[in-house]
Design a protein around this motif. Sequence first.
Motif, PDB file in Angstrom:
ATOM      1  N   HIS A 155      10.938  79.408  93.478  1.00  0.00           N
ATOM      2  CA  HIS A 155      10.748  80.677  92.761  1.00  0.00           C
ATOM      3  C   HIS A 155       9.687  81.432  93.538  1.00  0.00           C
ATOM      4  O   HIS A 155       8.691  80.839  93.939  1.00  0.00           O
ATOM      5  CB  HIS A 155      10.230  80.457  91.331  1.00  0.00           C
ATOM      6  N   TYR A 156       9.897  82.710  93.735  1.00  0.00           N
ATOM      7  CA  TYR A 156       8.831  83.494  94.347  1.00  0.00           C
ATOM      8  C   TYR A 156       8.664  84.796  93.574  1.00  0.00           C
ATOM      9  O   TYR A 156       9.609  85.338  93.018  1.00  0.00           O
ATOM     10  CB  TYR A 156       9.083  83.757  95.835  1.00  0.00           C
ATOM     11  N   THR A 157       7.414  85.257  93.518  1.00  0.00           N
ATOM     12  CA  THR A 157       7.047  86.469  92.787  1.00  0.00           C
ATOM     13  C   THR A 157       6.106  87.276  93.646  1.00  0.00           C
ATOM     14  O   THR A 157       5.185  86.705  94.252  1.00  0.00           O
ATOM     15  CB  THR A 157       6.322  86.114  91.462  1.00  0.00           C
ATOM     16  N   TRP A 169       2.522  74.958  94.220  1.00  0.00           N
ATOM     17  CA  TRP A 169       2.283  76.394  94.194  1.00  0.00           C
ATOM     18  C   TRP A 169       1.575  76.741  95.494  1.00  0.00           C
ATOM     19  O   TRP A 169       0.641  76.046  95.888  1.00  0.00           O
ATOM     20  CB  TRP A 169       1.385  76.786  93.025  1.00  0.00           C
ATOM     21  N   GLU A 189       5.677  69.472  91.692  1.00  0.00           N
ATOM     22  CA  GLU A 189       5.556  70.925  91.718  1.00  0.00           C
ATOM     23  C   GLU A 189       4.487  71.334  92.706  1.00  0.00           C
ATOM     24  O   GLU A 189       3.464  70.672  92.823  1.00  0.00           O
ATOM     25  CB  GLU A 189       5.189  71.464  90.332  1.00  0.00           C
ATOM     26  N   ASP A 234      11.068  89.542  92.494  1.00  0.00           N
ATOM     27  CA  ASP A 234      11.030  88.082  92.563  1.00  0.00           C
ATOM     28  C   ASP A 234      12.408  87.547  92.966  1.00  0.00           C
ATOM     29  O   ASP A 234      13.354  88.297  93.138  1.00  0.00           O
ATOM     30  CB  ASP A 234      10.561  87.470  91.238  1.00  0.00           C
ATOM     31  N   GLU A 242      13.964  73.696  93.863  1.00  0.00           N
ATOM     32  CA  GLU A 242      13.999  75.003  93.184  1.00  0.00           C
ATOM     33  C   GLU A 242      12.817  75.819  93.671  1.00  0.00           C
ATOM     34  O   GLU A 242      11.675  75.466  93.421  1.00  0.00           O
ATOM     35  CB  GLU A 242      13.899  74.828  91.674  1.00  0.00           C
ATOM     36  N   TYR A 290      21.379  81.534  95.361  1.00  0.00           N
ATOM     37  CA  TYR A 290      20.242  82.397  95.668  1.00  0.00           C
ATOM     38  C   TYR A 290      20.374  83.687  94.872  1.00  0.00           C
ATOM     39  O   TYR A 290      21.405  84.348  94.916  1.00  0.00           O
ATOM     40  CB  TYR A 290      20.194  82.694  97.170  1.00  0.00           C
ATOM     41  N   GLU A 291      19.330  84.000  94.116  1.00  0.00           N
ATOM     42  CA  GLU A 291      19.291  85.225  93.323  1.00  0.00           C
ATOM     43  C   GLU A 291      18.012  85.978  93.659  1.00  0.00           C
ATOM     44  O   GLU A 291      16.935  85.388  93.700  1.00  0.00           O
ATOM     45  CB  GLU A 291      19.272  84.915  91.823  1.00  0.00           C
ATOM     46  N   LYS A 292      18.159  87.283  93.879  1.00  0.00           N
ATOM     47  CA  LYS A 292      17.005  88.111  94.219  1.00  0.00           C
ATOM     48  C   LYS A 292      16.985  89.312  93.293  1.00  0.00           C
ATOM     49  O   LYS A 292      18.010  89.955  93.066  1.00  0.00           O
ATOM     50  CB  LYS A 292      17.117  88.567  95.669  1.00  0.00           C
ATOM     51  N   HIS A 317      14.879  83.530  93.207  1.00  0.00           N
ATOM     52  CA  HIS A 317      15.076  82.138  92.835  1.00  0.00           C
ATOM     53  C   HIS A 317      16.134  81.558  93.765  1.00  0.00           C
ATOM     54  O   HIS A 317      17.200  82.150  93.954  1.00  0.00           O
ATOM     55  CB  HIS A 317      15.531  82.079  91.368  1.00  0.00           C
ATOM     56  N   ARG A 363       6.588  78.951  94.093  1.00  0.00           N
ATOM     57  CA  ARG A 363       6.560  77.723  93.291  1.00  0.00           C
ATOM     58  C   ARG A 363       7.766  76.898  93.716  1.00  0.00           C
ATOM     59  O   ARG A 363       8.899  77.370  93.682  1.00  0.00           O
ATOM     60  CB  ARG A 363       6.647  78.016  91.801  1.00  0.00           C
TER      61      ARG A 363
END
Length: 140
Positions: A134-136, A26, A24, A110, A132, A104-106, A112, A8
């Motif tokens: 976001h991945y899942t 996806w 946005e 997922d 921004e 960057y946060e992992k 971000h 996203r």
Amino acid sequence: MNTQVKVRLKTTIRQPNEEPEIYELWAPGTFIEKGETAYLKYVEVQEQQDVKTTVKMGDTQALVMRSGGINMRLPFYKDAEQTGSYESEFGMLMVTTNTRKMKYEKNEHDGHFVVQYDLHVNGDPVGEYTLEFHYTEGSQ
């Protein structure tokens, strides 16, 4: 390691004295880790053309590369100015990013990545951008 993910992307564009524009997207994608470096890859369709996007994510340095209907190279370096390029059917433009914020946060399943920057095209300011990602894990 390659993992199928849902991506996203939320893009916010701020211009002086105007309401922010928010977009946005996806898309299914792939998360790739090579050593200490993390990448997101996905394809989006713009005006009936595929645009392949690769995002190299980090806390101080990042890069967004697009190829296909649009060819773009946007480098980011925290608290520094970087020069990139944007090529379309109208020709090549030089772009400059001045990165204000990058994080960057992992987690296990997922992640971000956010980058906030001022964008200049051929030396002219065109706005403040926030990307921004976001991945899942998962392909749905």
